[in-house]
Scaffold this motif. Structure first.
Motif, mmCIF file in Angstrom:
data_model
loop_
_atom_site.group_PDB
_atom_site.id
_atom_site.type_symbol
_atom_site.label_atom_id
_atom_site.label_comp_id
_atom_site.label_asym_id
_atom_site.label_seq_id
_atom_site.Cartn_x
_atom_site.Cartn_y
_atom_site.Cartn_z
ATOM 1 N N GLY A 215 -2.109 4.920 -1.764
ATOM 2 C CA GLY A 215 -2.941 5.559 -0.734
ATOM 3 C C GLY A 215 -2.503 6.971 -0.407
ATOM 4 O O GLY A 215 -3.131 7.633 0.430
ATOM 5 N N ASN A 216 -1.395 7.439 -1.033
ATOM 6 C CA ASN A 216 -0.939 8.835 -0.885
ATOM 7 C C ASN A 216 -0.686 9.263 0.561
ATOM 8 O O ASN A 216 -0.734 10.459 0.865
ATOM 9 N N TYR A 217 -0.440 8.312 1.450
ATOM 10 C CA TYR A 217 -0.223 8.593 2.877
ATOM 11 C C TYR A 217 -1.465 9.184 3.542
ATOM 12 O O TYR A 217 -1.361 9.802 4.609
ATOM 13 N N ARG A 218 -2.651 9.032 2.951
ATOM 14 C CA ARG A 218 -3.880 9.628 3.489
ATOM 15 C C ARG A 218 -4.881 8.533 3.870
ATOM 16 O O ARG A 218 -4.961 7.476 3.240
ATOM 17 N N TYR A 219 -5.688 8.819 4.886
ATOM 18 C CA TYR A 219 -6.639 7.838 5.415
ATOM 19 C C TYR A 219 -7.673 7.441 4.362
ATOM 20 O O TYR A 219 -7.862 6.258 4.071
ATOM 21 N N HIS B 100 -9.910 3.607 -0.011
ATOM 22 C CA HIS B 100 -10.236 3.303 -1.409
ATOM 23 C C HIS B 100 -9.270 2.274 -1.981
ATOM 24 O O HIS B 100 -9.679 1.358 -2.714
ATOM 25 N N ALA B 101 -7.985 2.424 -1.651
ATOM 26 C CA ALA B 101 -6.981 1.490 -2.146
ATOM 27 C C ALA B 101 -7.251 0.073 -1.653
ATOM 28 O O ALA B 101 -7.104 -0.911 -2.394
ATOM 29 N N THR B 102 -7.667 -0.051 -0.398
ATOM 30 C CA THR B 102 -7.960 -1.371 0.172
ATOM 31 C C THR B 102 -9.159 -2.007 -0.532
ATOM 32 O O THR B 102 -9.169 -3.218 -0.812
ATOM 33 N N ARG B 103 -10.152 -1.203 -0.844
ATOM 34 C CA ARG B 103 -11.316 -1.726 -1.587
ATOM 35 C C ARG B 103 -10.877 -2.248 -2.956
ATOM 36 O O ARG B 103 -11.369 -3.290 -3.418
ATOM 37 N N ALA C 21 -6.257 2.676 8.328
ATOM 38 C CA ALA C 21 -7.388 2.818 7.405
ATOM 39 C C ALA C 21 -7.694 1.484 6.735
ATOM 40 O O ALA C 21 -8.874 1.111 6.571
ATOM 41 N N SER C 22 -6.660 0.756 6.341
ATOM 42 C CA SER C 22 -6.840 -0.536 5.697
ATOM 43 C C SER C 22 -7.504 -1.532 6.645
ATOM 44 O O SER C 22 -8.438 -2.247 6.262
ATOM 45 N N MET C 23 -7.043 -1.570 7.901
ATOM 46 C CA MET C 23 -7.641 -2.486 8.871
ATOM 47 C C MET C 23 -9.103 -2.148 9.135
ATOM 48 O O MET C 23 -9.948 -3.038 9.273
ATOM 49 N N GLU C 24 -9.414 -0.853 9.220
ATOM 50 C CA GLU C 24 -10.803 -0.440 9.443
ATOM 51 C C GLU C 24 -11.685 -0.905 8.284
ATOM 52 O O GLU C 24 -12.811 -1.382 8.500
ATOM 53 N N THR C 25 -11.192 -0.760 7.060
ATOM 54 C CA THR C 25 -11.957 -1.179 5.882
ATOM 55 C C THR C 25 -12.127 -2.695 5.843
ATOM 56 O O THR C 25 -13.221 -3.211 5.552
ATOM 57 N N LEU C 26 -11.063 -3.412 6.144
ATOM 58 C CA LEU C 26 -11.130 -4.871 6.153
ATOM 59 C C LEU C 26 -12.155 -5.379 7.167
ATOM 60 O O LEU C 26 -12.979 -6.258 6.869
ATOM 61 N N ARG C 27 -12.120 -4.826 8.349
ATOM 62 C CA ARG C 27 -12.970 -5.323 9.432
ATOM 63 C C ARG C 27 -14.426 -4.886 9.294
ATOM 64 O O ARG C 27 -15.344 -5.693 9.452
ATOM 65 N N HIS C 28 -14.625 -3.599 9.019
ATOM 66 C CA HIS C 28 -15.972 -3.037 9.121
ATOM 67 C C HIS C 28 -16.733 -2.965 7.802
ATOM 68 O O HIS C 28 -17.955 -2.823 7.805
ATOM 69 N N LEU D 219 0.868 -1.172 0.000
ATOM 70 C CA LEU D 219 0.000 0.000 0.000
ATOM 71 C C LEU D 219 0.906 1.223 0.000
ATOM 72 O O LEU D 219 1.517 1.566 1.018
ATOM 73 N N ALA D 220 1.016 1.871 -1.153
ATOM 74 C CA ALA D 220 2.011 2.922 -1.356
ATOM 75 C C ALA D 220 1.541 4.261 -0.821
ATOM 76 O O ALA D 220 0.343 4.548 -0.759
ATOM 77 N N GLY D 221 2.524 5.101 -0.461
ATOM 78 C CA GLY D 221 2.249 6.473 -0.045
ATOM 79 C C GLY D 221 2.290 7.386 -1.254
ATOM 80 O O GLY D 221 1.790 7.037 -2.332
ATOM 81 N N LEU D 222 2.889 8.569 -1.108
ATOM 82 C CA LEU D 222 3.077 9.458 -2.252
ATOM 83 C C LEU D 222 4.115 8.826 -3.182
ATOM 84 O O LEU D 222 5.269 8.632 -2.783
ATOM 85 N N PRO D 223 3.743 8.497 -4.404
ATOM 86 C CA PRO D 223 4.647 7.723 -5.271
ATOM 87 C C PRO D 223 6.013 8.348 -5.483
ATOM 88 O O PRO D 223 7.013 7.639 -5.616
ATOM 89 N N ASP D 224 6.091 9.687 -5.539
ATOM 90 C CA ASP D 224 7.362 10.347 -5.830
ATOM 91 C C ASP D 224 8.205 10.635 -4.593
ATOM 92 O O ASP D 224 9.317 11.159 -4.714
ATOM 93 N N SER D 225 7.696 10.328 -3.414
ATOM 94 C CA SER D 225 8.448 10.634 -2.193
ATOM 95 C C SER D 225 9.560 9.618 -1.980
ATOM 96 O O SER D 225 9.418 8.442 -2.302
ATOM 97 N N SER D 226 10.660 10.089 -1.418
ATOM 98 C CA SER D 226 11.805 9.204 -1.188
ATOM 99 C C SER D 226 11.465 8.100 -0.196
ATOM 100 O O SER D 226 11.916 6.956 -0.352
ATOM 101 N N THR D 227 10.676 8.416 0.823
ATOM 102 C CA THR D 227 10.315 7.401 1.815
ATOM 103 C C THR D 227 9.533 6.272 1.170
ATOM 104 O O THR D 227 9.775 5.090 1.445
#
Length: 345
Positions: free
Chosen positions: A218-222, A227-230, A252-259, A185-193
């Protein structure tokens, strides 16, 4: 009727001390006896005196101000980092000015504002720069330290974590637990991290004979992570484990998976995050994650910045600090052949 302006001379007269003693009492780290300080502060309270920091900065040519630049405080990890940095600089007698830059580069948009603010140094918190932008910043002669990002330019100090090693551990650890469909589950694609965590993750999987099953951004956002998890689980062959590039997206991913999807973490899907923000350890999350050494990062970054501010010549440094796996309940327990010797919370 306009109220008479109270000056340091008025405070000195009431306290029975020199005007220079009053000035020292309101100057960070200036030497003054406790008895004198108490007399001055009592007189200042009685008269309602407030030192004019703007006037003092004109005299000393020191604004005692640090610019902190970030792109968002949505991620609680950065709020935590900002709080620690603020406390440190306040103890050193500095004020902070907070600036927000666009998430995908765009630092140029705030550079002019920072320069006009006459700050003595700049602390960049998770700001993405390219080498050319970093060179422009350095040319202005303002001391700069970047936290939690790296840039291919040696003229600016940088303090970050070993993102590659953390990603490698996550990939190899999930594989060792028996997972075979492991997603990123990726963050901001262009970020070094994000790049470093992804690259380490892929190599960690490779060391166990696996490849990355799927990738969503997922752009590092909740909300984006939800949406990415879906999307992951709308596929015919969904993942059985997810490595998230930060904790906020992992939660966010765990919340989507569970609920929403009715799946169990970790029985159906194991989840690993990155950061170890405080809420990762909450019982409702109990997130397995990679702990970034926040206190050490802040200490090193602020020391480097103050060193550059106070010294005419200072060599920029690039520091990479180790991360620590924190084993909790969002991943399966290791069985035979599982990882061992890792730190647990």
């Amino acid at each position: 009727m306009k109220r008479k302006s109270i000056t340091s001379r008025d405070v000195a007269k009431l306290a029975g001390v020199s005007q220079s003693a009053v000035s020292r009492c309101f100057s960070p780290h200036a030497k003054v006896s406790q008895r004198t300080r108490e007399k001055v502060m009592a007189a200042a309270r009685e008269l309602g005196y407030r030192p004019n920091t703007i006037a003092r900065s004109l005299i000393t040519r020191s604004s005692r101000t640090i610019a902190v630049v970030t792109y968002s405080l949505e991620n609680p990890f950065y709020s935590f980092v900002l709080e620690r940095a603020s406390r440190f600089f306040q103890q050193q007698g500095y004020h902070l000015l907070l600036f927000f830059a666009p998430p995908n580069g765009g630092f140029d948009a705030v550079l002019d504002e920072i320069i006009q603010s006459q700050v003595e140094g700049v602390l960049m918190l998770a700001i993405t720069l390219d080498g050319e932008q970093a060179s422009v910043v350095a040319d202005f002669g303002i001391p700069v330290v970047i936290i939690n990002r790296t840039v291919n330019y040696t003229g600016i100090s940088q303090v970050g974590s070993d993102n590659y090693a953390g990603g490698f551990w996550a990939g190899s650890y999930l594989a060792s637990l028996g997972h075979r469909r492991i997603a990123f589950l990726a963050g901001l694609p262009d970020s070094s991290t994000n790049r470093q965590r992804h690259d380490g993750f892929v190599e960690g999987l490779k060391s166990q004979g696996l490849t990355c099953h799927s990738l969503e951004v997922g752009n590092y956002r909740y909300e984006d992570a939800c949406h990415a998890t879906r999307r992951f689980f709308a596929a015919p062959s969904p993942p059985d484990a997810i490595f998230s590039a930060n904790d906020l997206m992992a939660i966010a991913s765990m919340e989507t998976l569970r609920h929403e999807l009715g799946l169990t973490v970790p029985d159906d899907v194991s989840v690993i995050g990155f950061d170890d923000m405080p809420m990762a350890a909450w019982p409702s999350h109990s997130l397995t994650t990679l702990k970034q050494p926040v206190d050490l990062m802040i200490m090193k970054a602020t020391e480097l910045l103050l060193e550059q501010i106070n010294e005419t010549e200072s060599t920029p440094q690039q520091l990479t600090l180790p991360v620590t796996p924190m084993l909790r309940n969002s991943t399966r327990r290791p069985g035979r052949g599982g990882a061992s010797g890792q730190t647990s919370n």
